[in-house]
Design a protein around this motif. Structure first.
Motif, PDB file in Angstrom:
ATOM      1  N   ASN A  56       1.212  -1.265   0.028  1.00  0.00           N
ATOM      2  CA  ASN A  56       0.119   0.041  -0.170  1.00  0.00           C
ATOM      3  C   ASN A  56       1.130   1.381   0.510  1.00  0.00           C
ATOM      4  O   ASN A  56       2.111   1.261   1.074  1.00  0.00           O
ATOM      5  CB  ASN A  56      -1.202  -0.363   1.226  1.00  0.00           C
ATOM      6  CG  ASN A  56      -1.654  -1.481   1.445  1.00  0.00           C
ATOM      7  OD1 ASN A  56      -2.982  -1.691   0.249  1.00  0.00           O
ATOM      8  ND2 ASN A  56      -2.245  -2.058   2.294  1.00  0.00           N
ATOM      9  N   LYS A  86       7.565  -5.922   4.871  1.00  0.00           N
ATOM     10  CA  LYS A  86       7.733  -4.853   5.371  1.00  0.00           C
ATOM     11  C   LYS A  86       9.317  -4.993   6.288  1.00  0.00           C
ATOM     12  O   LYS A  86       9.249  -5.694   7.229  1.00  0.00           O
ATOM     13  CB  LYS A  86       6.781  -5.290   7.004  1.00  0.00           C
ATOM     14  CG  LYS A  86       5.024  -4.283   6.153  1.00  0.00           C
ATOM     15  CD  LYS A  86       4.424  -5.728   6.972  1.00  0.00           C
ATOM     16  CE  LYS A  86       2.759  -5.190   6.948  1.00  0.00           C
ATOM     17  NZ  LYS A  86       1.428  -5.586   7.671  1.00  0.00           N
ATOM     18  N   SER A 110       6.023   2.907   2.024  1.00  0.00           N
ATOM     19  CA  SER A 110       4.588   2.291   2.542  1.00  0.00           C
ATOM     20  C   SER A 110       4.367   3.191   3.333  1.00  0.00           C
ATOM     21  O   SER A 110       4.098   4.525   2.978  1.00  0.00           O
ATOM     22  CB  SER A 110       4.893   1.535   3.082  1.00  0.00           C
ATOM     23  OG  SER A 110       5.315   1.999   4.402  1.00  0.00           O
ATOM     24  N   HIS A 111       2.595   3.283   3.340  1.00  0.00           N
ATOM     25  CA  HIS A 111       1.342   4.173   3.466  1.00  0.00           C
ATOM     26  C   HIS A 111       0.573   3.449   4.199  1.00  0.00           C
ATOM     27  O   HIS A 111      -0.187   2.314   3.965  1.00  0.00           O
ATOM     28  CB  HIS A 111       0.811   5.505   2.598  1.00  0.00           C
ATOM     29  CG  HIS A 111      -0.051   5.833   3.025  1.00  0.00           C
ATOM     30  ND1 HIS A 111       0.032   6.974   3.856  1.00  0.00           N
ATOM     31  CD2 HIS A 111      -1.564   5.880   2.827  1.00  0.00           C
ATOM     32  CE1 HIS A 111      -1.563   7.245   3.845  1.00  0.00           C
ATOM     33  NE2 HIS A 111      -1.701   6.460   3.437  1.00  0.00           N
ATOM     34  N   SER A 112      -0.085   3.344   5.413  1.00  0.00           N
ATOM     35  CA  SER A 112      -0.754   3.278   6.004  1.00  0.00           C
ATOM     36  C   SER A 112      -1.689   3.995   7.506  1.00  0.00           C
ATOM     37  O   SER A 112      -1.583   4.732   7.076  1.00  0.00           O
ATOM     38  CB  SER A 112      -0.098   1.552   6.832  1.00  0.00           C
ATOM     39  OG  SER A 112       0.446   2.103   7.934  1.00  0.00           O
ATOM     40  N   LYS A 113      -2.875   3.284   7.788  1.00  0.00           N
ATOM     41  CA  LYS A 113      -3.193   4.234   8.748  1.00  0.00           C
ATOM     42  C   LYS A 113      -2.879   4.500  10.341  1.00  0.00           C
ATOM     43  O   LYS A 113      -2.258   5.820  11.005  1.00  0.00           O
ATOM     44  CB  LYS A 113      -4.489   4.137   9.886  1.00  0.00           C
ATOM     45  CG  LYS A 113      -5.485   4.707   9.927  1.00  0.00           C
ATOM     46  CD  LYS A 113      -7.157   3.987  10.425  1.00  0.00           C
ATOM     47  CE  LYS A 113      -7.670   5.178  10.993  1.00  0.00           C
ATOM     48  NZ  LYS A 113      -9.047   3.834  11.179  1.00  0.00           N
ATOM     49  N   LYS A 114      -1.599   3.191  10.613  1.00  0.00           N
ATOM     50  CA  LYS A 114      -1.272   3.524  11.335  1.00  0.00           C
ATOM     51  C   LYS A 114       0.103   4.805  11.327  1.00  0.00           C
ATOM     52  O   LYS A 114       0.724   5.255  11.474  1.00  0.00           O
ATOM     53  CB  LYS A 114      -0.513   2.099  11.918  1.00  0.00           C
ATOM     54  CG  LYS A 114       0.410   2.232  13.104  1.00  0.00           C
ATOM     55  CD  LYS A 114       0.536   1.018  14.256  1.00  0.00           C
ATOM     56  CE  LYS A 114       1.260   1.395  15.066  1.00  0.00           C
ATOM     57  NZ  LYS A 114       1.599  -0.466  15.708  1.00  0.00           N
TER      58      LYS A 114
END
Length: 326
Positions: A56, A86, A110-114
């Protein structure tokens, strides 16, 4: 649970493939040459950087990877496809991709909500991950946002690092060393004044690291030394430190160790003064000058005319002495 299972299976497959590649032997001459290029050397080549992204990503992260790939050409490789990896959980995939691209530096996005707009900068030693630092990106501006001329590709940049943050602890000094190693470009022996076109400024203050990129403008000053001005050309970003994974002191010392053949040999009795003049010391034995054999040169021998003149002079002297005695 299903996603974790697929991720573990993917990592396991990568480990098996990586081990197979290590054991594989080349069957062609081209394969032999390719492996010889990857073998360790006494004087290593310029470090290559790998840019790749996770499963992502965001537009910001993708543009960061593209911009730094553009600035670090030709010593950079970018993977366009997404990779389910990761780095802080499993370094096997990073080591596999780096060995495939023959790179010792990497930038992962990368990209995440956290962890939104996340990048990881790291380096490898002996095929294994040595150091990794994770940053969060804010206030990003790409190369396209600056409507100015860009520095030529392949130019070695000038790296300027400032801020007390990089001297507070050993870990911060290691982060500084990693950033210098990643952005400094190829190693060169000589620098031309006209070749200085790019400046990378890294400033740490107020809990953030400000990454800026400038183009050097040399204008007329009325003297031989030009007037230097800086023009922002991008990319620019504010970095927030998130996670670090640094090598142990013993491993880091082993990575810094140089082979004995790479060190310049000291020449005995030769030194240099403060002005760079070469000085030599010569050791000689005591000489007996009375026994020194001197070469007889014809030009130093007395001629006949000189002998006759000398003979008459000696006769007159004898007569004078005889008359004085009588």
């Amino acid at each position: 649970m299903k996603q974790n299972g697929t991720q573990e299976e993917h990592d396991q497959k990568l480990k098996i493939l990586f081990e197979k590649l290590k054991r594989m032997k080349p069957k062609t001459q081209r394969g032999h040459r390719a492996l010889e290029k990857k073998e360790p050397k006494i004087f290593e080549n310029s470090k290559n950087a790998l840019m790749f992204k996770g499963g992502n990503t965001s537009l910001t992260v993708t543009q960061i990877l593209k911009d730094w790939h553009t600035l670090k050409k030709p010593n950079a490789t970018i993977f366009r496809k997404k990779n389910a990896t990761k780095p802080f959980e499993d370094q096997t995939s990073v080591e596999f991709f780096a060995s495939k691209a023959d790179s010792s530096l990497f930038m992962f996005g990368s990209h995440s909500k956290k962890r939104p707009h996340n990048i990881v900068i790291g380096r490898l030693f002996d095929g294994q991950v040595l150091d990794m630092v994770e940053f969060g990106v804010t206030n990003f501006m790409s190369l396209q946002d600056f409507k100015t001329l860009k520095a030529a590709t392949g130019i070695k940049p000038c790296v300027v690092i400032s801020g007390d943050f990089f001297e507070d602890s050993d870990d911060n000094r290691r982060i500084k060393n990693l950033l210098i190693d990643f952005f400094r470009g190829p190693t060169v022996e000589k620098i031309s004044l006209s070749g200085l076109e790019h400046v990378i400024s890294i400033t740490a203050t107020n809990g953030k690291i400000y990454l800026r990129s400038y183009r050097i403008l040399m204008k007329k000053s009325g003297s031989k030394v030009p007037r230097v001005e800086l023009e922002a050309m991008g990319p620019a970003a504010d970095l927030v430190l998130r996670r670090t994974r640094l090598a142990s002191d013993d491993l880091f010392k082993r990575a810094l160790k140089k082979p004995a053949t790479a060190k310049p040999k000291k020449k005995k009795n030769i030194s240099q003064d403060d002005l760079g003049n070469k000085l030599g010391r010569i050791h000689m034995k005591t000489q007996a000058f009375d026994q020194l054999q001197v070469r007889k040169v014809k030009g130093l021998k007395k001629r006949k005319a000189e002998k006759e003149v000398n003979g008459t002079e000696t006769d007159t002297k004898k007569q004078k002495t005889e008359s004085a005695t009588t």
